[in-house]
Design an enzyme around this catalytic site. Structure first.
Site, PDB file in Angstrom:
ATOM      1  CB  CYS A   2      -0.852   0.035   1.248  1.00  0.00           C
ATOM      2  SG  CYS A   2      -1.788  -1.462   1.535  1.00  0.00           S
ATOM      3  NE  ARG A  27       4.989   1.504  -1.450  1.00  0.00           N
ATOM      4  CZ  ARG A  27       5.891   1.561  -0.491  1.00  0.00           C
ATOM      5  NH1 ARG A  27       6.996   2.240  -0.683  1.00  0.00           N
ATOM      6  NH2 ARG A  27       5.710   0.956   0.659  1.00  0.00           N
ATOM      7  CD1 TRP A  79      -0.689  -5.679  -3.593  1.00  0.00           C
ATOM      8  CD2 TRP A  79      -0.403  -6.490  -1.540  1.00  0.00           C
ATOM      9  NE1 TRP A  79      -0.198  -6.952  -3.703  1.00  0.00           N
ATOM     10  CE2 TRP A  79      -0.013  -7.475  -2.461  1.00  0.00           C
ATOM     11  CE3 TRP A  79      -0.305  -6.785  -0.176  1.00  0.00           C
ATOM     12  CZ2 TRP A  79       0.465  -8.719  -2.078  1.00  0.00           C
ATOM     13  CZ3 TRP A  79       0.164  -8.025   0.208  1.00  0.00           C
ATOM     14  CH2 TRP A  79       0.547  -8.970  -0.738  1.00  0.00           C
ATOM     15  CG  ASN A 105       0.670   2.077   3.693  1.00  0.00           C
ATOM     16  OD1 ASN A 105      -0.421   2.184   3.139  1.00  0.00           O
ATOM     17  ND2 ASN A 105       1.788   2.573   3.180  1.00  0.00           N
ATOM     18  N   GLY A 106      -0.206  -1.339   6.519  1.00  0.00           N
ATOM     19  CA  GLY A 106       0.118  -2.256   7.610  1.00  0.00           C
ATOM     20  C   GLY A 106      -1.073  -3.134   7.943  1.00  0.00           C
ATOM     21  CD  GLU A 486      17.085 -12.828  -8.451  1.00  0.00           C
ATOM     22  OE1 GLU A 486      16.533 -13.382  -7.483  1.00  0.00           O
ATOM     23  OE2 GLU A 486      16.719 -11.723  -8.888  1.00  0.00           O
ATOM     24  CE  LYS A 490      13.738 -10.629 -10.656  1.00  0.00           C
ATOM     25  NZ  LYS A 490      14.470 -10.542  -9.422  1.00  0.00           N
ATOM     26  CD  GLU A 493       9.943 -11.176  -9.522  1.00  0.00           C
ATOM     27  OE1 GLU A 493       9.272 -10.762  -8.578  1.00  0.00           O
ATOM     28  OE2 GLU A 493      11.175 -11.048  -9.567  1.00  0.00           O
ATOM     29  CG  HIS A 509      18.831 -36.757  -6.375  1.00  0.00           C
ATOM     30  ND1 HIS A 509      19.264 -38.020  -6.047  1.00  0.00           N
ATOM     31  CD2 HIS A 509      19.947 -36.061  -6.700  1.00  0.00           C
ATOM     32  CE1 HIS A 509      20.584 -38.080  -6.133  1.00  0.00           C
ATOM     33  NE2 HIS A 509      21.020 -36.902  -6.543  1.00  0.00           N
ATOM     34  CE  LYS A 607      11.411  -2.494  -5.870  1.00  0.00           C
ATOM     35  NZ  LYS A 607      12.154  -3.585  -6.535  1.00  0.00           N
TER      36      LYS A 607
END
Ligand code: F6R
Length: 612
Positions: A2, A27, A79, A105-106, A486, A490, A493, A509, A607
């Site tokens: 948010c 964000r 968000w 926010n939170g 990584e 990338k 996402e 395996h 973000k």
């Protein structure tokens, strides 16, 4: 996550608030809203979806003349955490009298208790959010002094918050408070702004005050008064923002992500500037100089971080053990926090975070501190909570990273971790000769990245081969194992292709059962002591019909097994993690572009993740 913006001054607030929200779009959010003080009342507008929908609504509902009279207001991008992304759940939320509006926010953890109590008193809630419980609680306490009402309400609240509140009865005033969610106040000339992220302020002022947890501030056009929740005045410094407006704009690139990928020669140069001492084979890290002796004597190092920052820490793990010969481990921050970590005064814990606000990483470093460990931060955002709470550490100097998918922060983190490994190594057993060699190799990083960027078009061509697949694998060994993770992160996402990073030896395996003809397998096969082993693993995949995309060292082995080849310049295998990561960033970017994905703001992502 948010975003919050607030404005109080002499200009029409709505366009400033909407421009601020646009700066926070990166964000990640799913709805937006704003509230303005208009004469003796408060007017609000909320919309699901992009900020542009809110802007359209404001334009249609309020004439310019009407907007010009509203010179104070608050705004929010949400968000969703509690309740679906609907207009009713979008902020601002009002109190029962509809004369107080609040953005948050939170997460208010005890909101059900508060809500039940308020419902028993006759409140009828308009939304499913935790925030509305808080806005109504502020209204319950309101007796003509908004600051006091906010403090009384916050004393009842458990959880994390950054809030901005306005009242119809106190024009020209915004009350803000924070605990666990960042808030910064921009001090202008006859105007003040508040925001959850400094990038929303820089078009107006460079003078900022970072609030600390527990701070409550009353902000007017000409003043900022800060107290704690016990009403004691708090002194906070005014700092100068070091970022330019251009740094948060696309500058001709189609996406922020591409811009940030291409910024990496410069961002890594900035991370290295003044820090390499090639003749002595070491690094100069002023943020750690006061504790240099203690650092060298540490018995163990733990890196904590999440996502991309965790992957950088995993590369650091290899570098620290190899170069500095200190037992090192990278741990997912939330896991570290909840597993009763075995750390004490002989341990060094490094908190790695681009934003410096990630809730799990912050909690992990607090836990480490409580246990007496030495804690340092490896952070990009100057003045962020982790940077301030660790008090010592190393900044990345990568500049604002706007794309949700992290790129330049990763390469900056790895570059700085290599410097740290070098410095610690030279304080221990690392020879001057190997130190000099590594220092020189690290110094080549900007040039190595540039050489990968020159292959942008060739990598875009390779990307065409992945576009129509729904699954992909990334294989690596040694320090390239976290880079494989990584690369897969990338790709998944931003392109929504299901991608798995595996240790190359681990595939047989179990996961090898998933290989069907044509499945893309990206093999990280640069020159290293294990190149042959990695290439054998590639052969195993090839034998099952997989399409092999090999990232190899220029002129090195590996082309024979590959359907597609991407080359990185020859360099030390630890240093090669950076150009390798850049090649994989470009690959993911082009696949996502060809699939028509919303690259800078992937679905469901934020973000900076300021909730657990
Ligand atoms: C992935 C990504 C995330 C972040 C993670 C930690 O591209 O950006 O995985 O790395 O959320 O964020 P910071 O580094 O801000 O602590």
């Amino acid at each position: 996550m948010c975003g919050i913006v607030g404005y109080v001054g002499r200009s029409p607030a709505a366009p400033i608030l909407i421009a601020g929200l646009r700066r926070l779009e990166y964000r990640g959010y799913d709805s937006a809203g704003l509230a303005l003080q208009e004469g003796a009342s408060i007017v609000t507008a909320r919309a699901v979806g992009k900020v542009v929908r809110l802007a359209d609504k404001v334009r249609l509902e309020w004439s310019e003349v009407r907007q010009a009279q509203c010179t104070a207001g608050i705004a929010h991008t949400r968000w969703a955490t509690h309740g679906a992304p609907t207009e009713a759940n979008a902020h601002p939320h009002m109190d029962a009298s509809r004369r107080i509006a609040l953005v948050h926010n939170g997460i208010i953890e005890n909101y059900r208790v508060i809500r039940t109590k308020l419902e028993a008193k006759g409140h009828r809630f308009d939304s499913e959010t935790d925030t509305e419980a808080l806005s109504r609680l502020v209204g319950e306490f309101y007796r003509g002094d908004l600051r006091k009402a906010v403090i009384q309400a916050l004393r009842q609240v458990e959880g994390a918050y950054g809030i901005a509140v306005i009242s119809a009865d106190e024009p020209g005033k915004i009350v803000v408070a924070r605990k666990g969610s960042p808030l910064v106040i921009g001090v202008g000339d006859g105007e003040c702004l508040v925001a959850s992220d400094a990038s929303a302020l820089i078009a107006h002022t460079r003078r900022v005050i970072y609030l600390d947890d527990g701070d409550v501030a009353v902000v007017t056009a000409d003043s900022v008064d800060i107290t704690d929740l016990n009403d004691s005045p708090m002194d906070r410094d005014v700092a100068e923002l070091g970022i330019e407006v251009g740094a948060v704009e696309k500058g001709g690139f189609e996406h922020f992500m591409l811009k940030e990928i291409f910024e990496q020669p410069e961002s890594v140069r900035n991370a290295l500037r003044g820090r390499l001492d090639v003749p002595n084979g070491t690094a100069v890290l002023s943020g750690l100089s006061s504790s240099a002796r203690e650092l060298v004597e540490m018995q163990r190092i733990t890196m904590v971080g999440c996502g991309t920052s965790l992957h950088a820490g995993m590369v650091g793990d290899f570098a620290f053990e190899d170069v500095a010969e200190i037992p090192t481990e990278a741990q997912q921050a939330a896991e570290f926090r909840y597993r009763n970590p075995l750390v004490d005064g002989r341990d060094l814990v490094i908190g790695i975070s681009q934003s410096g606000e990630t809730a799990d990483t912050l909690a992990a470093i607090r836990e480490a501190k409580d246990k007496g460990a030495m804690v340092i931060g490896l952070v990009n955002v100057v003045g962020s909570t982790i940077a301030r709470e660790t008090g010592r550490g190393v900044y990345l100097h990568a500049g604002p990273e706007i794309s949700v998918a992290s790129t330049k922060a990763f390469t900056g983190q790895v570059a700085v971790l290599l410097l740290m490994a070098l410095k610690l190594g030279r304080g221990r057993r690392l020879s001057r000769e190997r130190g000099q060699f590594l220092a020189a190799e690290i110094g080549r990083l900007p040039e190595l990245i540039e050489r990968v960027l020159l292959q942008n078009d060739a990598i875009a061509k390779v990307a065409e081969g992945l576009v129509r697949h729904e699954h992909a694998f990334f294989l690596g060994r040694g320090p390239m194992y976290p880079v494989a993770l990584e690369g897969a992160l990338k790709l998944k996402e931003i392109s929504y292709i299901h991608a798995e990073g595996y240790h190359a030896a681990e595939l047989k395996h179990g996961p090898i059962a998933l290989l069907t003809p044509g499945v893309p397998v990206v093999v990280l096969a640069n020159r290293s002591p294990v190149t042959d082993k990695v290439l054998s693993n590639a052969e195993e995949c090839k034998a099952r019909g997989a399409r092999i995309i090999a990232v190899i060292t220029e002129g090195g082995a590996g082309a024979a097994v590959a359907d597609d080849v991407i080359c990185i310049p020859d360099c030390d295998p630890l240093v090669a993690t950076v150009p390798m990561a850049v090649a994989l960033q470009l690959l993911a970017y082009h696949v996502a572009r060809l699939r028509g994905c919303g690259i800078d703001q992937p679905r469901n992502l934020a973000k900076s993740v300021t909730v657990e």
